[in-house]
Design a protein around this motif. Sequence first.
Motif, PDB file in Angstrom:
ATOM      1  N   LYS A 215       0.417  -0.556   0.049  1.00  0.00           N
ATOM      2  CA  LYS A 215      -0.178  -0.120   0.132  1.00  0.00           C
ATOM      3  C   LYS A 215       1.235   1.484   0.029  1.00  0.00           C
ATOM      4  N   GLU A 216       1.084   1.810   1.222  1.00  0.00           N
ATOM      5  CA  GLU A 216       1.394   2.776   1.339  1.00  0.00           C
ATOM      6  C   GLU A 216       2.940   3.058   0.758  1.00  0.00           C
ATOM      7  N   ARG A 217       3.603   1.449   0.946  1.00  0.00           N
ATOM      8  CA  ARG A 217       5.520   1.175   1.017  1.00  0.00           C
ATOM      9  C   ARG A 217       5.278   1.331  -0.437  1.00  0.00           C
ATOM     10  N   ASN A 218       4.063   1.076  -1.444  1.00  0.00           N
ATOM     11  CA  ASN A 218       4.456   1.041  -2.652  1.00  0.00           C
ATOM     12  C   ASN A 218       5.301   1.928  -3.558  1.00  0.00           C
ATOM     13  N   PRO A 219       6.396   1.682  -4.414  1.00  0.00           N
ATOM     14  CA  PRO A 219       7.345   2.938  -4.420  1.00  0.00           C
ATOM     15  C   PRO A 219       6.618   3.775  -5.935  1.00  0.00           C
ATOM     16  N   PHE A 220       6.356   2.829  -6.682  1.00  0.00           N
ATOM     17  CA  PHE A 220       5.518   3.000  -7.664  1.00  0.00           C
ATOM     18  C   PHE A 220       4.191   3.919  -7.485  1.00  0.00           C
ATOM     19  N   ARG A 221       3.369   3.809  -6.676  1.00  0.00           N
ATOM     20  CA  ARG A 221       2.785   4.479  -6.668  1.00  0.00           C
ATOM     21  C   ARG A 221       3.048   6.214  -6.359  1.00  0.00           C
ATOM     22  N   ALA A 222       4.114   6.612  -6.103  1.00  0.00           N
ATOM     23  CA  ALA A 222       4.849   7.981  -5.643  1.00  0.00           C
ATOM     24  C   ALA A 222       4.819   8.721  -7.119  1.00  0.00           C
ATOM     25  N   ILE A 223       5.017   7.960  -9.029  1.00  0.00           N
ATOM     26  CA  ILE A 223       4.645   8.495  -9.552  1.00  0.00           C
ATOM     27  C   ILE A 223       3.118   9.094  -9.456  1.00  0.00           C
ATOM     28  N   ILE A 224       2.796   9.109  -9.199  1.00  0.00           N
ATOM     29  CA  ILE A 224       0.987   9.752  -9.500  1.00  0.00           C
ATOM     30  C   ILE A 224       1.265  11.097  -8.696  1.00  0.00           C
ATOM     31  N   PRO A 225       1.635  11.417  -7.365  1.00  0.00           N
ATOM     32  CA  PRO A 225       1.973  12.960  -7.463  1.00  0.00           C
ATOM     33  C   PRO A 225       2.602  13.775  -8.453  1.00  0.00           C
ATOM     34  N   LEU A 226       3.600  13.031  -9.463  1.00  0.00           N
ATOM     35  CA  LEU A 226       4.128  13.865 -10.088  1.00  0.00           C
ATOM     36  C   LEU A 226       3.971  13.924 -11.817  1.00  0.00           C
ATOM     37  N   VAL A 227       2.818  13.442 -11.446  1.00  0.00           N
ATOM     38  CA  VAL A 227       2.249  13.306 -13.064  1.00  0.00           C
ATOM     39  C   VAL A 227       1.651  15.030 -13.502  1.00  0.00           C
ATOM     40  N   ARG A 228       1.254  15.636 -12.493  1.00  0.00           N
ATOM     41  CA  ARG A 228       0.739  17.146 -13.200  1.00  0.00           C
ATOM     42  C   ARG A 228       2.074  17.941 -13.864  1.00  0.00           C
ATOM     43  N   LYS A 229       3.662  17.842 -12.931  1.00  0.00           N
ATOM     44  CA  LYS A 229       4.345  18.391 -13.073  1.00  0.00           C
ATOM     45  C   LYS A 229       5.012  17.790 -14.264  1.00  0.00           C
ATOM     46  N   PHE A 230       4.892  16.415 -14.888  1.00  0.00           N
ATOM     47  CA  PHE A 230       5.637  16.357 -16.289  1.00  0.00           C
ATOM     48  C   PHE A 230       4.705  15.416 -16.982  1.00  0.00           C
ATOM     49  N   ASP A 231       4.889  16.134 -18.200  1.00  0.00           N
ATOM     50  CA  ASP A 231       4.034  15.793 -18.773  1.00  0.00           C
ATOM     51  C   ASP A 231       3.899  14.739 -19.672  1.00  0.00           C
ATOM     52  N   TYR A 232       4.565  13.898 -19.518  1.00  0.00           N
ATOM     53  CA  TYR A 232       4.997  12.894 -20.198  1.00  0.00           C
ATOM     54  C   TYR A 232       4.924  11.896 -19.456  1.00  0.00           C
ATOM     55  N   LEU A 233       5.053  12.611 -18.195  1.00  0.00           N
ATOM     56  CA  LEU A 233       4.457  10.460 -17.235  1.00  0.00           C
ATOM     57  C   LEU A 233       3.571  10.850 -16.981  1.00  0.00           C
ATOM     58  N   GLN A 234       2.917  11.555 -16.903  1.00  0.00           N
ATOM     59  CA  GLN A 234       1.369  11.126 -17.356  1.00  0.00           C
ATOM     60  C   GLN A 234       0.142  10.463 -18.614  1.00  0.00           C
ATOM     61  N   SER A 235       0.993  10.684 -19.760  1.00  0.00           N
ATOM     62  CA  SER A 235       0.918  10.006 -20.324  1.00  0.00           C
ATOM     63  C   SER A 235       1.048   8.461 -20.745  1.00  0.00           C
ATOM     64  N   VAL A 236       2.565   9.093 -20.037  1.00  0.00           N
ATOM     65  CA  VAL A 236       2.861   6.713 -20.088  1.00  0.00           C
ATOM     66  C   VAL A 236       2.136   5.823 -19.604  1.00  0.00           C
ATOM     67  N   VAL A 237       1.615   6.721 -17.888  1.00  0.00           N
ATOM     68  CA  VAL A 237       1.097   6.210 -16.826  1.00  0.00           C
ATOM     69  C   VAL A 237      -0.587   5.686 -17.265  1.00  0.00           C
ATOM     70  N   LEU A 238      -0.835   7.062 -18.069  1.00  0.00           N
ATOM     71  CA  LEU A 238      -2.644   6.332 -18.970  1.00  0.00           C
ATOM     72  C   LEU A 238      -2.004   5.892 -19.808  1.00  0.00           C
ATOM     73  N   ALA A 239      -1.172   5.408 -20.095  1.00  0.00           N
ATOM     74  CA  ALA A 239      -0.902   4.517 -21.429  1.00  0.00           C
ATOM     75  C   ALA A 239      -0.979   3.433 -21.346  1.00  0.00           C
ATOM     76  N   THR A 240       0.195   3.119 -20.641  1.00  0.00           N
ATOM     77  CA  THR A 240       0.288   1.757 -19.535  1.00  0.00           C
ATOM     78  C   THR A 240      -0.405   1.259 -18.950  1.00  0.00           C
ATOM     79  N   ALA A 241      -1.884   1.806 -17.949  1.00  0.00           N
ATOM     80  CA  ALA A 241      -2.857   1.691 -18.059  1.00  0.00           C
ATOM     81  C   ALA A 241      -4.208   0.775 -18.800  1.00  0.00           C
TER      82      ALA A 241
END
Length: 591
Positions: A215-241
């Motif tokens: 849950k809170e210690r899953n390191p990959f969830r730390a990418i979610i708060p960063l999606v607003r600052k880095f547009d390519y992160l938002q796109s790759v997260v949405l593409a993966t899902a």
Amino acid sequence: MVTATTTMALQKGHIHAKKTPPKKPHQQKASKTKACYNCHRKRLRCDKSLPSCLKCSINGEECLGYGIVLRWAACNSPTSTTTTRTTNKTTTSRTVKSSTPIQVSTPSNPPQIITKVTSNYTPNNTISNTTSTTTTDISSPTLDESETIDNSVDPLPQTPDDDQESSSQLIKRPINFIKIPLTDPLLNGLSSKEKWYMHHFATIVCRDLVSIDQKERNPFRAIIPLVRKFDYLQSVVLATAAMHLSTLHKYQGQSLPSESALVDALMLKSRVLHLLRAAISDDTLTDKAMILSAIVFLVNLDLIDSGRGGWKAHVEAARRLISSLYLTRAHLDGAIAPLVNAIAADCLTYRIYGSTISGNTWSSEDTIDDGVVLPYILQNAEAYSYHCAPPAILQIILSASQLCSGSSTTLETDGGVERIATAAALLHKARNFDVQTWVYNINGLPPDDDLEARVSVASAHRAAACLFVLLSVPEAGLLELPLLEPKDLVQEILGHLSCIPEDHVHLKGTVWPTFIVGAETDDLNERAWCLERLVAVWTKNPWTYPWGYVHTATEMLQEIWRSKDLAAQQGDDGINWLQRLKATGNSCLIV
């Protein structure tokens, strides 16, 4: 007596009826809210995702829904909540207070938490986790193209402390002049479908990427708060899902939702590549770390799809960024360090496994594999890696891949004696590695982790690494080392794998050793068992959802068996299945 003047004044509205007094604070408290119970209680903005909101998913909490929350009035403590129930109505929470105790008969079967809430979403399918008591809906919604984000604002519900304020103060509050969005700021600007993809990533994809979801210690969830600052992160997260949902629908035989999600995934992937080209010139440490994260998620996207594609180019680009980040001894921000460590470890693990059947994936200028940086990166993510493979064993696999030339080599060939000596040293190192000591000294494992299952998975990797060394350097078999005959290693690997039940969380870490032993054995029953185990990872395991590379592994196994049987009928040519597979230029990634 009503005069004509009075009648005319009433008709023109000059005389009004007595004004109704303003509502009291406790009456305004029942105003509707669109937040879930947890977000409303914490005064947070809720994204209203279903079946649970994104904030509850990220915090590892159970989302209690969007309805009225009722509590038993006979609680010993006013803050205790023995039973909670939500209804389909979207209203705020109310707690009944009374100066005298209310006698309430406690039912024999207290009501259970209802997790399904009526909404505008029309799910196409439902998948239930058989090991959980809560039903989780992960199907994609049916959405209209004209659906937009609602920016209207309802007055915030008042707290009991507001009872001290006068009614006139409540009337004068300028709440209508501030337009506060009702959605999480992280999701502002996303369509309803994109919100659904983000929720699917936070709840399902992130769980698939680790051995055990803490849950809170899953390191990959730390990418979610960063999606607003880095547009390519938002796109790759949405593409993966989107690709994950496409594969899931395809497995369930639902072609229309699968094709729709696949189109979204491919469009988002194209956007990621375009944005990365523009961002590649950024030289700051954080920018490099985020670009590395986006590139490795492109590899994950290929794994979810089929295990084929452009993963080699992505791995090579990520390797160069890893060299820039780690060889310069740069210090990452503490908030993103666990994420970057897990991302880098996954990249190098993919690179090692990819080299086993797809040829070299590194250049002669590679400085990561110097025996210092590689172990450091892999050890930082031992507790999270779902492969459950010891870093020392991964290094042995990498060294064996470098020795494998893809063709038969004799003792007279230049460098043959040195290769055999190197292979013998790798075999000796692997056999002397203490798997149990390594497992019981991993830092950061959850207290309920099955350590004995980890020992079995790691032992299977160790035996499979020894078998891979013998396949890479067949001449090493002439040394007649004890317990290192291929047939003995096959039985050892199968014995360790059989200790992992098909519904165990660590089953997803057994794909590579199962593939290696399945390709090596000639016994029909053992082949069928290996194929069944891979199918179990694909279909039966409740801890992971279908990833395309697992299905590709089953297809490749059957091709290898047909090739081996045909070669046996035509006469042995002295080339084993691994050398023959590498000679075909295969580009599949089996991890």
